[in-house]
Design an enzyme around this catalytic site. Sequence first.
Site, short mmCIF file in Angstrom:
data_model
loop_
_atom_site.label_atom_id
_atom_site.label_comp_id
_atom_site.label_asym_id
_atom_site.label_seq_id
_atom_site.Cartn_x
_atom_site.Cartn_y
_atom_site.Cartn_z
N GLN A 233 0.72 -1.23 -0.01
CA GLN A 233 0.06 -0.23 -0.06
C GLN A 233 0.83 1.20 0.03
O GLN A 233 0.46 2.42 -0.37
CB GLN A 233 -1.10 -0.10 1.25
N HIS B 273 -7.38 -7.92 12.49
CA HIS B 273 -7.94 -6.56 12.42
C HIS B 273 -9.09 -6.67 13.21
O HIS B 273 -9.81 -7.84 13.06
CB HIS B 273 -8.40 -6.47 11.06
N ARG C 51 -11.08 1.26 0.06
CA ARG C 51 -10.94 -0.21 0.06
C ARG C 51 -11.01 -0.48 -1.54
O ARG C 51 -9.99 -1.48 -1.93
CB ARG C 51 -11.63 -0.94 0.86
N HIS D 137 -7.64 -12.44 9.11
CA HIS D 137 -7.57 -10.73 8.57
C HIS D 137 -8.52 -10.09 9.21
O HIS D 137 -8.41 -8.97 9.52
CB HIS D 137 -8.14 -11.02 7.21
N ASP E 69 0.44 0.54 9.20
CA ASP E 69 -0.37 0.22 8.33
C ASP E 69 -0.43 0.43 6.80
O ASP E 69 0.36 -0.34 6.11
CB ASP E 69 -1.83 0.58 8.95
N HIS F 183 -6.22 -1.94 15.51
CA HIS F 183 -7.22 -0.96 15.34
C HIS F 183 -8.00 -1.19 16.79
O HIS F 183 -7.79 -0.20 17.69
CB HIS F 183 -8.17 -0.91 14.37
C1 NGQ Z 1 -6.39 -4.21 4.88
N1 NGQ Z 1 -6.67 -2.17 5.89
O1 NGQ Z 1 -6.42 -5.36 4.91
O2 NGQ Z 1 -5.23 -3.55 4.18
C2 NGQ Z 1 -7.04 -3.16 5.40
C3 NGQ Z 1 -8.41 -3.08 4.51
C4 NGQ Z 1 -10.14 -4.67 5.07
C5 NGQ Z 1 -7.17 -1.57 6.94
N2 NGQ Z 1 -8.15 -2.01 7.67
C6 NGQ Z 1 -9.14 -4.02 3.88
N3 NGQ Z 1 -6.59 -0.25 7.42
O3 NGQ Z 1 -10.14 -4.31 6.12
O4 NGQ Z 1 -11.16 -5.20 4.47
ZN ZN Z 2 -4.26 -3.72 8.24
#
Ligand code: NGQ
Ligand code: ZN
Length: 472
Positions: free
Chosen positions: A59, A250, A100, A223, A338, A287
């Site tokens: 990213q 997350h 996203r 995830h 992140d 988070h």
């Molecule tokens: C990620 N990023 O996995 O890169 C996530 C976005 C999601 C953040 N949450 C995608 N900051 O959470 O589904």
């Molecule tokens: Zn993340």
Amino acid sequence: MADIRNFRAGSAWQADGWAQDATFGIDAGGRFAAAGERGETIGRWVLPGMPNLHSHAFQRAMAGLAERRGEPSIAPAPGHEDPKTAIPGRAPQDSFWSWRETMYAFASAIGPDELKAIAAQLYVEMLKAGYTQVCEFHYLHHRPDGTPYAPAETMSLALVEAAREAGIALTLLPVLYMSGGFDGRPLSARQRRFGHAVDAYLRLLETLRAHEGDGLRTGVALHSLRAVPGAALREVLAAAPARDCPIHIHIAEQVGEVQDCLATRGARPVEWLLDHAAVDARWCLVHATHLTADETARLARSGAVAGLCPVTEANLGDGLFPLADYLDAGGTLGIGSDSHISVSPVEELRWLEYGQRLATRHRNVAARHPGDSVGETLWRAALRGGAQASGLPVGELRPGARADLLVLDDESPLLAARDERSVLDSFLFAGNTPLVRHVMRGGQWVVRDFRHRDEARIAARYRQAVATLARS
Ligand code: NGQ
Ligand code: ZN
């Protein structure tokens, strides 16, 4: 003791504060050891290197490419509306969920060569900013159409090579990603390259564990509760390789996610996780933005790390973590960059404090007792939580810990006339020019006088890779 190198520092940061006229040795294995007599003086202010507990390396190359308002056409998925911002009858504005989509489109062009080029550049930037360890939450596993690379761990190994080239230590967290939402819906076309069945995921973990060694540690990542059904979560945790293996997830980043979890699992995300998994000090809850008072207290008691990414959380419009209550409850925290919209522990910690000031209209929120310094409180907390989330003895200048250290620029006017009581606050709040002058990782200097040892070559390759991506 011939293979111990000795160093002196004007002052060195210890877990309980600054130690003046500090000496330390570094052994041939790159760890701190008891110091001998004389040593080279390396600077006025020496700090342990900071662990970065949350990274999606790819990213970095889209930083700044999602800051233009989009067409109001991307409605949040049902149940994802945020009641605070959704206005009935009005088209939704840009949000985490529309970001996203941009991110997914960007990810779809990235293969192993691009990933390695981007990650190496990012890791150079991290080292120059003062991060010496990174936890890579890696889910770009397969080809864009979802079929595995040969070998299946190709993308993971691109990250391992990037970290080696840059000289940063890596906690590689291959991510389990199975469903496209709490309702168990299948992965969308763009999510397909993230997915694994549990057995294939466990095989990937095993394969990567065999690569562990100096500079590489592995752990487990789920995830999110959105992407990992309850049964799979139990299965992976039962098989989690080692008792001290870090486990990252997350959680509760967006209000829509809290609502979906309540609707499908009858509990809020953090509440559900604490009720269904033995959350302890191995865990890092990334988070954990939206917490009730009860969840805040329970999370603090669990000993898990709250993995805060304040700059990304601001950029994505996530919300504010209940910092004061969490610290009062004795909670552990660390920081991550992140999405890498910026790469700086200074900026993460500054935003962590400033978010609280803006919301509460008070000052010095992280400092919980009269006389405490915000900078010292947050730097100390993030070192400890970051080391815990990395699964490694780092973040301390003491014998046995890995020799990761930063030397601040004592020639900078910003640090003129600063003493032990004020230097960390000036470092964190006053700097807009880099104040990290030298960086040592595992006993080796990787940054000297603001320059990384291989930055020209790594930046040239990065430029080529992003030029290719821009054409694709
Ligand atoms: C990620 N990023 O996995 O890169 C996530 C976005 C999601 C953040 N949450 C995608 N900051 O959470 O589904
Ligand atoms: Zn993340």
